[in-house]
Design a protein around this motif. Structure first.
Motif, PDB file in Angstrom:
ATOM      1  N   GLY A 117     -11.538  32.416  26.570  1.00  0.00           N
ATOM      2  CA  GLY A 117     -10.261  32.535  25.864  1.00  0.00           C
ATOM      3  C   GLY A 117      -9.065  32.556  26.796  1.00  0.00           C
ATOM      4  N   GLU A 118      -9.184  33.231  27.931  1.00  0.00           N
ATOM      5  CA  GLU A 118      -8.080  33.261  28.896  1.00  0.00           C
ATOM      6  C   GLU A 118      -7.813  31.871  29.475  1.00  0.00           C
ATOM      7  OE1 GLU A 118      -8.471  37.840  30.555  1.00  0.00           O
ATOM      8  OE2 GLU A 118      -9.685  36.267  31.497  1.00  0.00           O
ATOM      9  N   VAL A 119      -8.873  31.155  29.774  1.00  0.00           N
ATOM     10  CA  VAL A 119      -8.702  29.781  30.268  1.00  0.00           C
ATOM     11  C   VAL A 119      -8.060  28.934  29.167  1.00  0.00           C
ATOM     12  CG1 VAL A 119      -9.888  27.705  31.093  1.00  0.00           C
ATOM     13  CG2 VAL A 119     -10.590  29.968  31.931  1.00  0.00           C
ATOM     14  N   ALA A 120      -8.525  29.107  27.935  1.00  0.00           N
ATOM     15  CA  ALA A 120      -7.971  28.360  26.810  1.00  0.00           C
ATOM     16  C   ALA A 120      -6.484  28.663  26.622  1.00  0.00           C
ATOM     17  CB  ALA A 120      -8.745  28.690  25.532  1.00  0.00           C
ATOM     18  N   GLU A 121      -6.103  29.935  26.736  1.00  0.00           N
ATOM     19  CA  GLU A 121      -4.686  30.316  26.621  1.00  0.00           C
ATOM     20  C   GLU A 121      -3.840  29.574  27.642  1.00  0.00           C
ATOM     21  OE1 GLU A 121      -2.613  32.323  24.830  1.00  0.00           O
ATOM     22  OE2 GLU A 121      -4.155  32.895  23.395  1.00  0.00           O
ATOM     23  N   GLU A 122      -4.334  29.482  28.871  1.00  0.00           N
ATOM     24  CA  GLU A 122      -3.587  28.780  29.912  1.00  0.00           C
ATOM     25  C   GLU A 122      -3.445  27.292  29.591  1.00  0.00           C
ATOM     26  OE1 GLU A 122      -3.716  28.130  34.730  1.00  0.00           O
ATOM     27  OE2 GLU A 122      -4.610  29.947  33.908  1.00  0.00           O
ATOM     28  N   LEU A 123      -4.382  26.763  28.842  1.00  0.00           N
ATOM     29  CA  LEU A 123      -4.342  25.351  28.459  1.00  0.00           C
ATOM     30  C   LEU A 123      -3.538  25.095  27.191  1.00  0.00           C
ATOM     31  CD1 LEU A 123      -8.059  24.528  29.209  1.00  0.00           C
ATOM     32  CD2 LEU A 123      -6.086  23.548  30.372  1.00  0.00           C
ATOM     33  N   GLY A 124      -3.153  26.154  26.489  1.00  0.00           N
ATOM     34  CA  GLY A 124      -2.339  25.953  25.304  1.00  0.00           C
ATOM     35  C   GLY A 124      -2.711  26.776  24.093  1.00  0.00           C
ATOM     36  N   GLY A 125      -3.812  27.494  24.102  1.00  0.00           N
ATOM     37  CA  GLY A 125      -4.133  28.338  22.955  1.00  0.00           C
ATOM     38  C   GLY A 125      -5.599  28.715  22.904  1.00  0.00           C
ATOM     39  N   LYS A 126      -5.842  29.924  22.377  1.00  0.00           N
ATOM     40  CA  LYS A 126      -7.213  30.441  22.305  1.00  0.00           C
ATOM     41  C   LYS A 126      -8.129  29.551  21.476  1.00  0.00           C
ATOM     42  CE  LYS A 126      -6.805  35.249  23.360  1.00  0.00           C
ATOM     43  NZ  LYS A 126      -7.800  35.757  24.249  1.00  0.00           N
ATOM     44  N   GLY A 127      -7.556  28.738  20.609  1.00  0.00           N
ATOM     45  CA  GLY A 127      -8.351  27.828  19.800  1.00  0.00           C
ATOM     46  C   GLY A 127      -9.100  26.789  20.629  1.00  0.00           C
ATOM     47  N   LEU A 128      -8.753  26.674  21.888  1.00  0.00           N
ATOM     48  CA  LEU A 128      -9.417  25.723  22.783  1.00  0.00           C
ATOM     49  C   LEU A 128     -10.625  26.333  23.500  1.00  0.00           C
ATOM     50  CD1 LEU A 128      -6.233  24.111  24.379  1.00  0.00           C
ATOM     51  CD2 LEU A 128      -7.760  23.083  22.679  1.00  0.00           C
ATOM     52  N   ALA A 129     -10.955  27.584  23.194  1.00  0.00           N
ATOM     53  CA  ALA A 129     -12.030  28.279  23.920  1.00  0.00           C
ATOM     54  C   ALA A 129     -13.360  27.528  23.834  1.00  0.00           C
ATOM     55  CB  ALA A 129     -12.193  29.711  23.406  1.00  0.00           C
ATOM     56  N   ARG A 130     -13.702  27.015  22.679  1.00  0.00           N
ATOM     57  CA  ARG A 130     -14.959  26.275  22.538  1.00  0.00           C
ATOM     58  C   ARG A 130     -14.935  25.004  23.389  1.00  0.00           C
ATOM     59  NH1 ARG A 130     -18.765  26.276  17.691  1.00  0.00           N
ATOM     60  NH2 ARG A 130     -17.791  28.295  17.764  1.00  0.00           N
ATOM     61  N   ALA A 131     -13.805  24.306  23.400  1.00  0.00           N
ATOM     62  CA  ALA A 131     -13.670  23.091  24.219  1.00  0.00           C
ATOM     63  C   ALA A 131     -13.761  23.437  25.707  1.00  0.00           C
ATOM     64  CB  ALA A 131     -12.363  22.379  23.903  1.00  0.00           C
ATOM     65  N   VAL A 132     -13.221  24.589  26.091  1.00  0.00           N
ATOM     66  CA  VAL A 132     -13.338  25.046  27.481  1.00  0.00           C
ATOM     67  C   VAL A 132     -14.813  25.244  27.826  1.00  0.00           C
ATOM     68  CG1 VAL A 132     -12.913  27.015  29.027  1.00  0.00           C
ATOM     69  CG2 VAL A 132     -11.038  26.066  27.649  1.00  0.00           C
ATOM     70  N   GLY A 133     -15.555  25.910  26.945  1.00  0.00           N
ATOM     71  CA  GLY A 133     -16.980  26.124  27.170  1.00  0.00           C
ATOM     72  C   GLY A 133     -17.745  24.814  27.278  1.00  0.00           C
ATOM     73  N   GLN A 134     -17.389  23.850  26.438  1.00  0.00           N
ATOM     74  CA  GLN A 134     -18.059  22.548  26.499  1.00  0.00           C
ATOM     75  C   GLN A 134     -17.744  21.832  27.807  1.00  0.00           C
ATOM     76  OE1 GLN A 134     -16.685  20.827  22.829  1.00  0.00           O
ATOM     77  NE2 GLN A 134     -18.348  21.737  21.646  1.00  0.00           N
ATOM     78  N   ALA A 135     -16.500  21.898  28.251  1.00  0.00           N
ATOM     79  CA  ALA A 135     -16.125  21.265  29.522  1.00  0.00           C
ATOM     80  C   ALA A 135     -16.878  21.910  30.679  1.00  0.00           C
ATOM     81  CB  ALA A 135     -14.614  21.371  29.741  1.00  0.00           C
ATOM     82  N   LEU A 136     -16.954  23.234  30.680  1.00  0.00           N
ATOM     83  CA  LEU A 136     -17.665  23.928  31.753  1.00  0.00           C
ATOM     84  C   LEU A 136     -19.164  23.655  31.693  1.00  0.00           C
ATOM     85  CD1 LEU A 136     -15.672  27.281  31.798  1.00  0.00           C
ATOM     86  CD2 LEU A 136     -15.595  25.427  33.502  1.00  0.00           C
ATOM     87  N   GLY A 137     -19.696  23.455  30.504  1.00  0.00           N
ATOM     88  CA  GLY A 137     -21.105  23.118  30.347  1.00  0.00           C
ATOM     89  C   GLY A 137     -21.445  21.735  30.896  1.00  0.00           C
ATOM     90  N   ARG A 138     -20.438  20.898  31.048  1.00  0.00           N
ATOM     91  CA  ARG A 138     -20.632  19.550  31.597  1.00  0.00           C
ATOM     92  C   ARG A 138     -20.121  19.443  33.037  1.00  0.00           C
ATOM     93  NH1 ARG A 138     -19.385  18.782  26.150  1.00  0.00           N
ATOM     94  NH2 ARG A 138     -20.934  17.564  25.030  1.00  0.00           N
ATOM     95  N   ASN A 139     -19.842  20.560  33.654  1.00  0.00           N
ATOM     96  CA  ASN A 139     -19.290  20.613  35.010  1.00  0.00           C
ATOM     97  C   ASN A 139     -20.227  19.928  36.007  1.00  0.00           C
ATOM     98  OD1 ASN A 139     -18.268  21.350  37.524  1.00  0.00           O
ATOM     99  ND2 ASN A 139     -18.664  23.533  37.251  1.00  0.00           N
ATOM    100  N   PRO A 140     -19.810  18.801  36.591  1.00  0.00           N
ATOM    101  CA  PRO A 140     -20.678  18.129  37.553  1.00  0.00           C
ATOM    102  C   PRO A 140     -20.534  18.659  38.977  1.00  0.00           C
ATOM    103  CG  PRO A 140     -18.752  16.785  37.162  1.00  0.00           C
ATOM    104  CD  PRO A 140     -18.637  18.002  36.266  1.00  0.00           C
ATOM    105  N   PHE A 141     -19.717  19.700  39.153  1.00  0.00           N
ATOM    106  CA  PHE A 141     -19.397  20.176  40.498  1.00  0.00           C
ATOM    107  C   PHE A 141     -19.761  21.647  40.743  1.00  0.00           C
ATOM    108  CE2 PHE A 141     -16.085  17.031  39.280  1.00  0.00           C
ATOM    109  CZ  PHE A 141     -16.420  16.015  40.159  1.00  0.00           C
ATOM    110  N   ALA A 142     -20.624  22.239  39.916  1.00  0.00           N
ATOM    111  CA  ALA A 142     -20.995  23.647  40.108  1.00  0.00           C
ATOM    112  C   ALA A 142     -21.799  23.793  41.391  1.00  0.00           C
ATOM    113  CB  ALA A 142     -21.820  24.129  38.917  1.00  0.00           C
TER     114      ALA A 142
END
Length: 190
Positions: A117-142
């Motif tokens: 949620g904090e990452v989503a807030e920085e991107l524009g709103g807590k409603g993006l939290a699920r999209a943040v999780g999906q992006a991190l789940g596809r992280n090719p650089f972990a």
């Protein structure tokens, strides 16, 4: 990393390297790191997964910049307070939203955490939290993009798509000295 079957230093390739959490791998191209992989159960599986992810690349001796990235990543996984921001990533083909999420995640200092949620807030709103999780789940650089430092709102690990799942995420946080829920780590006895 073994030298058997490896090609000499080259502008594109991949290498397997040992860390405190197991054998990781890294792939590079002329513009930077194109992928990093957290450990599979053993070196052979780690190598096989990297070969499947980057079939056009051969295992090779890393050039100096990649060797430096390997050394820094190995040290960070062992608990050194390194942020790895100096490592150049080749994000060609990475969706713009994912790039923005990864840039925020890279700024989270070792031993610190943020929530989806904090990452989503920085991107524009807590409603993006699920999209943040999906992006991190596809992280090719972990772990160069430290998605393990992003947690659910209540401090739980949330999802973690790397081998070992949430337990691997918590072990990496433990190695960094992070205590997301304010309690002792499961790994303190080890």
């Amino acid at each position: 990393m073994t030298d058997a079957g490896m090609q000499p230093e080259c502008p594109a390739g991949f290498a397997v390297f040992e860390t405190v959490i197991g054998p990781c791998s890294i792939a590079w191209g002329e513009r930077g790191i194109v992928g990093v992989q957290l450990p599979e159960r053993d070196e052979a599986l780690t190598r096989a997964r990297m070969q499947a992810s980057f079939p056009a690349l051969a295992e090779a001796l890393p050039p100096p910049s990649v060797r430096a990235a390997i050394d820094a990543t190995t040290a960070m996984l062992a608990g050194a307070p390194l942020d790895l921001l100096e490592i150049v990533l080749d994000e060609e083909g990475v969706p713009e939203f994912h790039r923005r999420v990864y840039a925020i995640a890279r700024r989270i200092r070792p031993g610190q955490t943020r929530t989806y949620g904090e990452v989503a807030e920085e991107l524009g709103g807590k409603g993006l939290a699920r999209a943040v999780g999906q992006a991190l789940g596809r992280n090719p650089f972990a772990p160069i993009v430290p998605c393990h430092r992003v947690l659910a709102a209540d401090g739980r690990p949330g999802g973690f798509s790397a081998p070992g799942g949430a337990l691997a995420k918590m072990r990496m946080l433990h190695n960094e000295g992070a205590r997301p829920t304010g309690t002792a780590s499961l790994f303190d006895a080890f």
